[in-house]
Motif scaffolding. Structure first.
Motif, PDB file in Angstrom:
ATOM      1  N   SER A  45       1.247   3.128  -3.608  1.00 13.53           N
ATOM      2  CA  SER A  45       0.707   4.480  -3.734  1.00 13.53           C
ATOM      3  C   SER A  45       1.776   5.449  -4.224  1.00 13.53           C
ATOM      4  O   SER A  45       1.517   6.297  -5.109  1.00 13.53           O
ATOM      5  CB  SER A  45       0.151   4.936  -2.378  1.00 13.53           C
ATOM      6  OG  SER A  45      -0.314   6.263  -2.436  1.00 13.53           O
ATOM      7  N   SER A  82      -8.307   2.437  -6.050  1.00 17.36           N
ATOM      8  CA  SER A  82      -8.092   1.010  -6.314  1.00 17.36           C
ATOM      9  C   SER A  82      -9.070   0.132  -5.557  1.00 17.36           C
ATOM     10  O   SER A  82      -9.579  -0.858  -6.095  1.00 17.36           O
ATOM     11  CB  SER A  82      -6.661   0.610  -5.939  1.00 17.36           C
ATOM     12  OG  SER A  82      -5.714   1.234  -6.767  1.00 17.36           O
ATOM     13  N   THR A 141      -0.454   0.142  -7.208  1.00 18.86           N
ATOM     14  CA  THR A 141      -1.200  -0.118  -5.974  1.00 18.86           C
ATOM     15  C   THR A 141      -2.101  -1.336  -6.116  1.00 18.86           C
ATOM     16  O   THR A 141      -2.119  -2.226  -5.253  1.00 18.86           O
ATOM     17  CB  THR A 141      -2.062   1.107  -5.608  1.00 18.86           C
ATOM     18  OG1 THR A 141      -1.235   2.257  -5.543  1.00 18.86           O
ATOM     19  CG2 THR A 141      -2.762   0.901  -4.272  1.00 18.86           C
ATOM     20  N   PRO A 162      -4.497   6.815  -5.164  1.00 19.42           N
ATOM     21  CA  PRO A 162      -4.560   5.474  -5.768  1.00 19.42           C
ATOM     22  C   PRO A 162      -5.133   4.408  -4.851  1.00 19.42           C
ATOM     23  O   PRO A 162      -5.770   3.469  -5.335  1.00 19.42           O
ATOM     24  CB  PRO A 162      -3.101   5.181  -6.141  1.00 19.42           C
ATOM     25  CG  PRO A 162      -2.279   6.131  -5.340  1.00 19.42           C
ATOM     26  CD  PRO A 162      -3.119   7.340  -5.135  1.00 19.42           C
ATOM     27  N   ILE A 163      -4.938   4.527  -3.539  1.00 13.79           N
ATOM     28  CA  ILE A 163      -5.492   3.513  -2.626  1.00 13.79           C
ATOM     29  C   ILE A 163      -7.013   3.578  -2.651  1.00 13.79           C
ATOM     30  O   ILE A 163      -7.697   2.552  -2.779  1.00 13.79           O
ATOM     31  CB  ILE A 163      -4.957   3.708  -1.203  1.00 13.79           C
ATOM     32  CG1 ILE A 163      -3.445   3.443  -1.160  1.00 13.79           C
ATOM     33  CG2 ILE A 163      -5.668   2.764  -0.227  1.00 13.79           C
ATOM     34  CD1 ILE A 163      -2.814   3.713   0.197  1.00 13.79           C
ATOM     35  N   ASP A 186       2.388   4.893  -7.978  1.00 13.90           N
ATOM     36  CA  ASP A 186       1.349   5.425  -8.854  1.00 13.90           C
ATOM     37  C   ASP A 186       1.319   6.948  -8.862  1.00 13.90           C
ATOM     38  O   ASP A 186       0.834   7.557  -9.814  1.00 13.90           O
ATOM     39  CB  ASP A 186      -0.026   4.886  -8.434  1.00 13.90           C
ATOM     40  CG  ASP A 186      -0.255   3.461  -8.902  1.00 13.90           C
ATOM     41  OD1 ASP A 186       0.266   3.099  -9.973  1.00 13.90           O
ATOM     42  OD2 ASP A 186      -0.957   2.709  -8.206  1.00 13.90           O
ATOM     43  N   ARG A 187       1.838   7.573  -7.801  1.00 16.14           N
ATOM     44  CA  ARG A 187       1.811   9.038  -7.737  1.00 16.14           C
ATOM     45  C   ARG A 187       3.124   9.671  -8.163  1.00 16.14           C
ATOM     46  O   ARG A 187       3.130  10.727  -8.804  1.00 16.14           O
ATOM     47  CB  ARG A 187       1.469   9.489  -6.307  1.00 16.14           C
ATOM     48  CG  ARG A 187       0.022   9.212  -5.914  1.00 16.14           C
ATOM     49  CD  ARG A 187      -0.344   9.794  -4.561  1.00 16.14           C
ATOM     50  NE  ARG A 187       0.307   9.080  -3.470  1.00 16.14           N
ATOM     51  CZ  ARG A 187       1.193   9.623  -2.632  1.00 16.14           C
ATOM     52  NH1 ARG A 187       1.538  10.898  -2.781  1.00 16.14           N
ATOM     53  NH2 ARG A 187       1.723   8.911  -1.666  1.00 16.14           N
ATOM     54  N   LEU A 227       0.829  -1.212   0.000  1.00 16.54           N
ATOM     55  CA  LEU A 227       0.000   0.000   0.000  1.00 16.54           C
ATOM     56  C   LEU A 227       0.860   1.257   0.000  1.00 16.54           C
ATOM     57  O   LEU A 227       0.606   2.203  -0.772  1.00 16.54           O
ATOM     58  CB  LEU A 227      -0.926   0.004   1.214  1.00 16.54           C
ATOM     59  CG  LEU A 227      -2.096  -0.980   1.193  1.00 16.54           C
ATOM     60  CD1 LEU A 227      -2.836  -0.934   2.522  1.00 16.54           C
ATOM     61  CD2 LEU A 227      -3.051  -0.662   0.042  1.00 16.54           C
TER      62      LEU A 227
END
Length: 451
Positions: free
Chosen positions: A78, A234, A375, A230-231, A81-82, A74
């Motif tokens: 995250s 997702s 994520t 993203p968490i 993805d960021r 996680l």
């Protein structure tokens, strides 16, 4: 949307595979060093008055690294993805290397008492966090560079890294043990494999610094499509959560159990249940790993031609059907001191590993959209492999200890393998070699069926 064109100055696909795989091998080497020495560590870091309890606690300490892997997934998923793939899996590499090196400096129970296992557990937790972010970044990075019709082949090299890391850990431990002798290895030689991690870390950082960011992530950044949460995206939407559950119960839970049964549990079964000596057990496993690891790449390449799902399901069902006969054969072969047969029966399990594991990176990458991929992929992967798979040795050895039946521990991995195969066949959505830039649910590109 088509995949972005590669920058002419960017490294080629083989350079990308090499740098990504080398770093991931080192991370798995670091993570599994303790696993290869868990039986040995039970006499160094825990009270010596109850050997069986010390062994189970030592294996449980190994399992703590798996417990936190989903949290690492996680956290670093995250970030990936960021902020990007490259910098995230560079950070995980540094964390892993430092924590592993510090294990080599730890005082033992005889020196500082219960502070020794506490410090060991803390470092295992850091290792677990780091590996939770490593695999997803490496697999995605390679997949986002690979051509669609060879995605299974190129990502399968990332799939070999866990087995190669375990193999390298065993080789270095054996080399130290044989060259130093039993007494010196027990006194201080066990520290050498951990301290070597510092050198491996510097090499891997050098390789990864040469990499540029994933072209798909760069395209998203320039278009302003990078996810800010993203968490939540997702797992906070029905569609995203369904796909994550598909990945967990239709792929990674069974994958983890097959992997850890065929490699770690096989080693512990030889040493702890059959009482085979440390050297012989590790040589049998190491030889099987050396022969079986290339089959992961073969399986990944085959998945580009006949599909991911047939291979994954076949590996799961073969494992479920044959584990008990295989372990009965190992028992008989070990009793007869037929170590070639023991090695061959471990190798048979690595065929199951190759079938399930080889296509899995491509299978998972193709399930999720680019903006949430790190994520969405990392969490089910590390719950499946870290929790369902990572607890195989502890659960199985505990069942054996409780029941007195040396084969009863196999009930757990067999059950999870059957469950995963069933979910894969009945529930997972049909997918193809999708454009990895596309969004979840978008129409896939026309092409060869791969899953």
């Amino acid at each position: 949307m088509s995949q972005p064109k590669a920058d002419a100055r960017a490294p080629g696909i083989w350079t990308i595979v090499l740098a990504s795989s080398a770093g991931t091998i080192i991370e798995w080497y670091d993570f599994y060093l303790y696993g290869s020495l868990a039986v040995f560590f039970s006499t160094l870091f825990y009270p010596p008055n109850d050997p069986t309890a010390a062994l189970l606690v030592s294996v449980a300490t190994f399992a703590t690294g798996f417990v936190v892997r989903p949290f690492g997934a996680l956290l670093f998923g995250s970030l990936g993805d960021r902020l990007g793939r490259k910098h995230t899996f560079l950070l995980t590499l540094i964390l892993m290397g430092i924590s592993t090196t510090l294990v080599g400096f730890l005082p033992t129970y005889a020196t500082i008492g219960f502070a020794a296992p506490i410090a060991l557990v803390v470092l295992r937790l850091v290792q677990g966090l780091a590996i939770g972010g490593e695999y997803g970044g490496a697999a995605i990075y390679v997949a986002e560079h690979a051509p669609a019709n060879r995605r299974g082949f190129f990502t399968s090299f990332i799939q070999t890294t866990a087995t190669v890391g375990f193999f390298v850990a065993i080789l270095i431990v054996l080399a130290c043990r044989l060259s130093l002798g039993e007494e010196a290895f027990r006194a201080w030689g066990w520290r050498i494999p951990f301290l070597l991690s510092a050198l491996l870390l510097m090499l891997s950082i050098y390789l990864r610094m040469k990499l540029s960011e994933s072209p798909i992530f760069e395209q998203m950044r320039q278009a302003g499509k990078v996810s800010r949460a993203p968490i939540r995206e997702s797992f906070g939407t029905g569609q995203g959560l369904r796909y994550s559950l598909y990945a967990l119960f239709g792929a990674t839970a069974g994958l983890g159990c097959v992997w850890y049964t065929g490699q770690f549990y096989a080693l512990y079964f030889l040493q702890s249940v059959l009482k085979m000596d440390f050297l012989t057990a590790n040589v049998c496993v190491a030889v099987a790993l050396a022969i079986g690891t290339p089959l992961i790449v073969v399986s990944g390449a085959l998945s580009d031609r006949i599909g991911r799902r047939p291979l994954i399901v076949a590996g799961l069902l073969l494992a479920a059907a044959l584990y008990i006969p295989i372990y009965m054969g190992i028992t008989a072969a070990a009793a007869a001191q037929n170590y070639i047969a023991v090695t061959a029966l471990i190798l048979a399990q690595l065929i199951f590993v190759a079938l399930v594991y080889g296509p899995n990176a491509a299978f998972l990458v193709e399930l999720f959209p680019a903006r949430l991929r790190y994520t969405s992929l990392s969490l089910p992967y590390h719950i499946g492999t870290g929790i369902f798979g990572g607890f195989v040795p502890l659960i199985s050895l505990s069942v054996v200890s409780y029941t007195g039946n040396i084969y009863a521990g196999l009930i757990y991995p067999i059950s999870i393998a059957v469950l995963t195969a069933t979910v894969n066949v009945l529930c997972l959505p049909r997918s193809v070699a999708t454009d990895l830039s596309s969004e979840l649910g978008a129409a896939p590109v026309t092409g060869r069926q791969v899953a």
